[in-house]
Design a protein around this motif. Sequence first.
Motif, PDB file in Angstrom:
ATOM      1  N   LYS A  84       1.486   3.104  -3.217  1.00  0.00           N
ATOM      2  CA  LYS A  84       0.465   3.263  -4.135  1.00  0.00           C
ATOM      3  C   LYS A  84       0.066   4.699  -3.825  1.00  0.00           C
ATOM      4  O   LYS A  84       0.424   5.325  -2.597  1.00  0.00           O
ATOM      5  CB  LYS A  84      -0.555   2.493  -4.131  1.00  0.00           C
ATOM      6  CG  LYS A  84      -0.319   0.985  -4.509  1.00  0.00           C
ATOM      7  CD  LYS A  84      -1.727   0.323  -4.235  1.00  0.00           C
ATOM      8  CE  LYS A  84      -1.385  -1.317  -4.549  1.00  0.00           C
ATOM      9  NZ  LYS A  84      -2.429  -2.051  -4.250  1.00  0.00           N
ATOM     10  N   GLN A 144       0.849  -1.187   0.063  1.00  0.00           N
ATOM     11  CA  GLN A 144      -0.061   0.146  -0.006  1.00  0.00           C
ATOM     12  C   GLN A 144       0.965   1.423   0.157  1.00  0.00           C
ATOM     13  O   GLN A 144       0.439   2.315  -0.534  1.00  0.00           O
ATOM     14  CB  GLN A 144      -1.092   0.005   1.102  1.00  0.00           C
ATOM     15  CG  GLN A 144      -1.888   0.900   1.073  1.00  0.00           C
ATOM     16  CD  GLN A 144      -2.878   0.792  -0.177  1.00  0.00           C
ATOM     17  OE1 GLN A 144      -3.327  -0.187  -0.543  1.00  0.00           O
ATOM     18  NE2 GLN A 144      -3.465   2.056  -0.713  1.00  0.00           N
ATOM     19  N   GLN A 150      -3.482   7.478  -3.752  1.00  0.00           N
ATOM     20  CA  GLN A 150      -4.939   7.116  -3.860  1.00  0.00           C
ATOM     21  C   GLN A 150      -5.577   7.341  -5.203  1.00  0.00           C
ATOM     22  O   GLN A 150      -6.768   6.827  -5.396  1.00  0.00           O
ATOM     23  CB  GLN A 150      -5.839   8.180  -3.137  1.00  0.00           C
ATOM     24  CG  GLN A 150      -5.022   9.736  -3.465  1.00  0.00           C
ATOM     25  CD  GLN A 150      -4.252  10.362  -2.715  1.00  0.00           C
ATOM     26  OE1 GLN A 150      -3.184   9.870  -2.439  1.00  0.00           O
ATOM     27  NE2 GLN A 150      -4.433  11.626  -2.317  1.00  0.00           N
TER      28      GLN A 150
END
Length: 563
Positions: A303, A300, A305
């Motif tokens: 990345k 995560q 949004q």
Amino acid sequence: MSLGLLAGLALLPIACVFALIVVFRWPATRAMPLAYLVTCLLALAVWKVPFVHVAAASIDGLVTAASILYIVLGAILLLNLQEEGGAIHSIRSSMFRISPDRRVQAIIIAFFFGSFIEGSAGFGTPAAVTAPIMVAIGFPPLAAVMVALIIQSTPVSFGAIGTPILIGVNTGLSGQTEVLNYLAANNLDFAFYLKSIGSKVALIHGITGTLIPIVLVVMMTRFFGSKKSWSEGLSIFSFAIFAGFCFTIPYTLTGVFLGPEFPSLVGSLLGLAIVIPLAKAGFLIPKDTWDFPKQETWPQEWKSQRTKKDENPGQTLKTEDGQRLSIFRAWLPYLLVAVLLLLTRLWHPLKNALASVVMKWTNVFQTSISTSFQPLYLPGFLFLVVVILTVFIQRIPRKQAKNAVTRSLRILLGPTIALGFAVPMVKVFINSGVPGGLDKMPIVLASGAAALVGKAWSTFAPVIGAMGAFIAGSNTLSNMMFSLFQFATGLKTGAVPGVIVALQAVGGAAGNMICVHNVVAASAVVGLLGKEGSLIRKTLIPMTYYLLVAAIIGIVMLQIFRI
């Protein structure tokens, strides 16, 4: 109060930022308001700066933050329009035609194209341009921003047509008694002396910067490869070193013989002309093609949004009229940005016309602080011009254009908070000296460091430059703040002042890799916020390399140069 204690207190704002963002991993949106508060309290309680002076410095900071956000907004808008119009897919296809190897793509886009943008514009624009292109062709957002920040080093001292030297060092040294006496004693002209400092800067960067392409690919394979391997980066050593020389040889020769205006431009343009066709032919590129892990396996942290799955990175997308968007039309907006930046910096009638439009507040609240905003000269205006042109070039429907604007404004909220406190903190910090009072916090901090290090100052001079850039967000401002201090310290310690000032300029360029302003701005363009600590922890590694190698070269230069 002793110099040591004062220097320790002056270190608090920097330590606060570093601890909160890097150690405790706070997002900049939370860390910077607290760092601003600490800086203001120190200025008011210890440095006895009048409240009105702190308020004026804060206003100046807000105006500067608006200038940065202006650039970021334009870059975000352009990226979102490129996505809405399908250009991103064509850009990806074009890069895969040159080479599918991500290491090669990073060198071409970040190192060469980023250096060209830095040479023409500065202002943190390279990361705002190159990071979204890399995200568009399939780089994890965190990797794209890291790579874009690493190249904010070698080209920076000659960025924006030589501004860090021609304005930064020039402003710091010109007309100062110590400098005038030194020049008179050595029968030197100031213009010649400034050019000689620029030559030394070019030599130090030329040696140190040759390894930046291999440094950035090694960092990429180590932190973003499926094997977390340094060796996968080192396996492209021959191509990366060749690419480094293609940039640094013309860069250094230009800096030594022609002056500080064009080294980054000449090095990047010649480098691109040589490296792209050779990369397409597979010259010195290993047979094993390196790529990131599959997107569904990305942590995560990598990345943003905005990260979304793209099934076919090599395809081109059709426009509304059913025609495939050509590679030329896809790249044209970014080519227009590059051309407009070059025109507005080199064509003096246009440059003067745009720069003449100034919103200025002189002597804010009756203090010595003034602030200004140049709405037409800043790169943000050029981005907006290209955004409008892109709507027509790529025939983007009104609904999709509106979606791009809405998305861009939403993304801008986080960096507005972060920069809205970060830049005022910097302005309070560097405007903390008042007549009859203590020296400014940066000067107190540097004086404490000089007293501690003494004769070994040449090894520490680049660190002061980097610290200045970390604080102020600019190599130019770092040189303005510290060039005279570095010059005087060089004289006191028996070192060659010109070499020490050159080390200052090189350190100031390296500090851009970890500068909070640059990290927040580059992250914002790709929708990556709250990861500033992770980015700074990573870019500390190449910055440390840069400072160490520069210091070693400085020691050698002190034995060679006499002015």
